[in-house]
Structures are given as structure tokens and as C-alpha cells.
Design an enzyme around this catalytic site. Sequence first.
Site, PDB file in Angstrom:
ATOM      1  N   SER A  38      -9.675   1.461   2.891  1.00  0.00           N
ATOM      2  CA  SER A  38      -8.867   2.286   2.020  1.00  0.00           C
ATOM      3  C   SER A  38      -7.775   1.499   1.276  1.00  0.00           C
ATOM      4  O   SER A  38      -7.214   2.019   0.318  1.00  0.00           O
ATOM      5  CB  SER A  38      -8.203   3.401   2.835  1.00  0.00           C
ATOM      6  OG  SER A  38      -7.327   2.862   3.793  1.00  0.00           O
ATOM      7  N   LYS A  93       0.849  -1.181   0.000  1.00  0.00           N
ATOM      8  CA  LYS A  93       0.000   0.000   0.000  1.00  0.00           C
ATOM      9  C   LYS A  93       0.892   1.241   0.000  1.00  0.00           C
ATOM     10  O   LYS A  93       1.931   1.262   0.681  1.00  0.00           O
ATOM     11  CB  LYS A  93      -0.886  -0.034   1.253  1.00  0.00           C
ATOM     12  CG  LYS A  93      -1.950   1.047   1.331  1.00  0.00           C
ATOM     13  CD  LYS A  93      -2.816   0.854   2.582  1.00  0.00           C
ATOM     14  CE  LYS A  93      -3.949   1.849   2.678  1.00  0.00           C
ATOM     15  NZ  LYS A  93      -4.805   1.617   3.864  1.00  0.00           N
ATOM     16  N   SER A 138      -9.758  -0.907   7.019  1.00  0.00           N
ATOM     17  CA  SER A 138      -9.189  -0.734   5.675  1.00  0.00           C
ATOM     18  C   SER A 138      -8.459  -1.929   5.082  1.00  0.00           C
ATOM     19  O   SER A 138      -8.133  -1.906   3.899  1.00  0.00           O
ATOM     20  CB  SER A 138      -8.250   0.462   5.667  1.00  0.00           C
ATOM     21  OG  SER A 138      -9.011   1.630   5.527  1.00  0.00           O
TER      22      SER A 138
END
Length: 490
Positions: free
Chosen positions: A150, A75, A174
Site C-alpha cells: 500500500s 506515507k 506494504s
Amino acid sequence: MSLIQHLQTQLRQGETTSVALVEQYLERIRQREPHIKGYLTVTAETALAQAQEMDARRAQGEDLGWLMGIPMALKDNLCTQGIPTTCASRILQDYIPPYNATVVERLLQAGAVILGKTNLDEFAMGSSTEHSAYQVTANPWDVTRVPGGSSGGSGAVVAAQECVAALGSDTGGSIRLPASFCGVVGLKPTYGRVSRYGLVAYASSLDQIGPLAPTVMDTAIVLQAIAGHDPRDSTSIAAPVPDYAQALTALPPEQPLAGVTLGVIQETLGEGLDPHVRRAFETAVHQLEQLGAQVIPISCPTFATGLAAYYILAPAEASANLARYDGVKYGLRVPAADVVTMYQQTRGQGFGSEVKRRIMLGTYTLSRGYYDAYYLQAQKVRTLIRRDFDQAFTQVQALLSPTAPVPAFPIGSKRNDPLSMYLTDLMTIPVNLAGLPAVSIPCGFTPEGLPIGLQVIGPVLQETRILQIAYAYEQSTPWHRQVPPLVRDG
Ligand code: GLN
């Protein structure tokens, strides 16, 4: 055998090389990224160099374990030395960190090859990955829908097989939400189990890093590599790291969950729960009973207050954490005649609307006169939620809920309705507030073919237990073997 185990076996037997694997994944990235847009940066050159190094070291007889030569993604809020780390924000557009996050360092030491950095909601604030300043990531199961957020980029590229496994971060769901929406496994470890050094901070009392992977075993293998104490993160726990993968194979094949009591959180089954999600969840509970578990209803009365408390606490912490982006030391700077105007213009142009909303909310609840009414109150709610969980864990070994009340929703459908977007996190947020570990695993599909996730929550540092429950369930169900249309059709 899990995907990582399968590939590692091929590597060990000389049936493939890390370079060949990286080339294969880069080819998939070339073909699928135009539809998925899960990566913000693809590090093809360094990945190939790393793969070459791993192949050479293997030829010398070195074996670094399961992850040696395996292509992974990160990420884009995890600092990577020499590789852009944008947090999907304009304000960090050209930011290239001078150091690696501890988790990145650990993956590299384990021999993993980094394919690139994945898309996210700006600074990890969101549930759909639509709040990225750069691109909207599509759900591989239906490209008109969101991948969740996310860590939506990580969820999407694992599901689309554009990497073997990925890391995400989970402040309020997330990792688990995109795992659930994309039909993969995602684990949020206990707060402090994994070092957050080098994770760009969102809400520091809640943030945790964890894996997204195709199966429970793959998840265990990645967790193994990244877990453990780190002197650079004072919130990291000094407890030894168990052998997670080993614990999974130790389960008896017949009635693997005999003697285990599980609790279904009643507060997660109220109105607002999608009927297909409800049906899949109930079937999953029945399956767990078939595996020997005793399942009882459990009430966590304060569970429902989690969302409200979270949306006080997380923005409050975010408003403090994001004060550092002022155009002075790093990141975007919009030049102006005086320094105050420079600050204003840099932050005005550098942050997107959701981030600004959080900063304003957080600044408001922390200001004098409101602090007691909001922030302090929310902290008290947090304590009550923790007590509810403590109480529940005196009766059961783990708790169950759907991961999200709904399956993946259409892109754009909640973009301008923050409250409805926030409600997606109803079932994941209380887990962060209590600092507990939880895993989301695929437990079925809607009639439209959208994945549904089952959440298994455990007491502090009981990752092994929730992984075992998830593994037993996974081994007895077909869901993890399904692949999205995009993969099926090549
Ligand atoms: N959707 C939640 C938020 O917007 C959770 C995000 C996260 O876990 N990083 O804050």
C-alpha cells in the site's frame, strides 16, 4: 557513495544548500507528478522554511548527521502536526493531526526536510495503491502499471526521484512490495524496532514503519534515525540501536559473505511464480554464492498458510481499529436526524469498498460462534509459522525469496478481483506474522523493463545482518544504478 551520503557531502562542502535541493525536488515534483500522482500533499512552503533553517544552522557550525537538510516524503498514514493526514480515505479528508508521529519527530530532529505526504491504499489496505479515495499512483517504470501497495506513493516518488527517501508502513508487505515493483530498496524492521506512535493503526499486531530508499546504505541511514525504543509505544523494543551504516562498510571487499549460510524458501518457488521473476531470483542466488555465501534449500511448510491466516487476522484487527471513525470526534461527519443514522451515513460514505470489505470480514470472524473457527485458528497458524522460521534460523543466518510472485501489473487488472490482489502478498505476509525484519532489493528486470525484487529475511532484531547481505549483493550488481525512463528523459 549512496545518494544521501553524496548530497550530504555536497552540503557539508558548501557545494549546494538545502534550499537549493528542496527547490530542485519541487521542480521535479511539478514536472513528474502529472504522470506519477505519488503525492497527496506537497508541503512546499514548510519544506523551504525548514531547509532555510537547516542552512542557517549549518552556517553556525551545526551538523546533525546524514539527514540534515535532506528532502524526504512520508506515507499519508503517519501523523504530521498541522499537515493533513488522510490515510487516502474520505473519512479523514480534512483531518489535521495536532501532533507528530514519533518517526516524524525523529526525522525532524535529524534535520530531514519533509516534502509532503504520499498516496496509499485507503488505510493501507491493498497491494496496488488503486484503493486510494483520491488518485491512482502510476509506476515510474511504466505508467500504465501499478506501483504496488500500500505504500505505492512512497515507492513511486523515490523511484521517480521526487524525494531522496521516504517512509512507508508494512502490515503484510506494504513497504517491500512497492519497493520491488518500483525498483528501490524497502525495509520492514522487526515488529517493535520502530515506534508506531502516530501511525494510523491498521492491524496493530502486524504494523511496522520503515524506509524506502534508492540504495541499501540510504535505507540503513534512514532506519538509524527512526529506530529505537519509545515510551509512547508499549510494543516498541528497548534494545539499543546498532550503527547500521557502519556495519555495511565493515564488510570485507573480497568474498564479503564468506561463512554466511542462506536458505531459499522452497514454498515460494512453486507454480504461480512468473518465469522472469524466477530467473532473476535464481541468478541472484548464484550471485550471492559468488560472494562467498553457502545457499541451501529450506522448507517452511506452513509458509503457504500465511495468506489465509493473515486475511483473518488483519481484517479482524482492522474492524476493531476502524470503529473509532464514527463522525463524533474527528474526520468526516455526515449530519443526520439521529445519531445512529449519522454513524451509518458517515461510515457508509466515508469508507471505500475495500475498507468496508475488511470491516465486514473482520466483524464476521470475531463474532460469537465464528471466533473459534476462524480467529483462534488463524492465531494458531501464526504460531506455527513462527516456529517454522525459528527452525529455519537454526540452520541459516537469513532466508531468501522473491519479494513478489509477479512484477508490477497493469492498473485495473486486479482491481475487481480481491483474491488475485491478495495473492500478490504471498511471500511478504508470513514475515509480518512472525514479526521478523526483511528487506527487498532490486535484483533485475523483466524483458519489458519492469523491476524485480529479492527478499532477504532475518531473525528478530537482525536488521544489520540482512542489510549487510543486501549491501554485498547490491555492490556487486548494476540494478540500483538503473533509472526509470521518466527520469532518464528528464
Ligand atoms: N496488501 C496487504 C493488505 O491489503 C498488506 C497491506 C499492508 O502491508 N499495509 O492488507
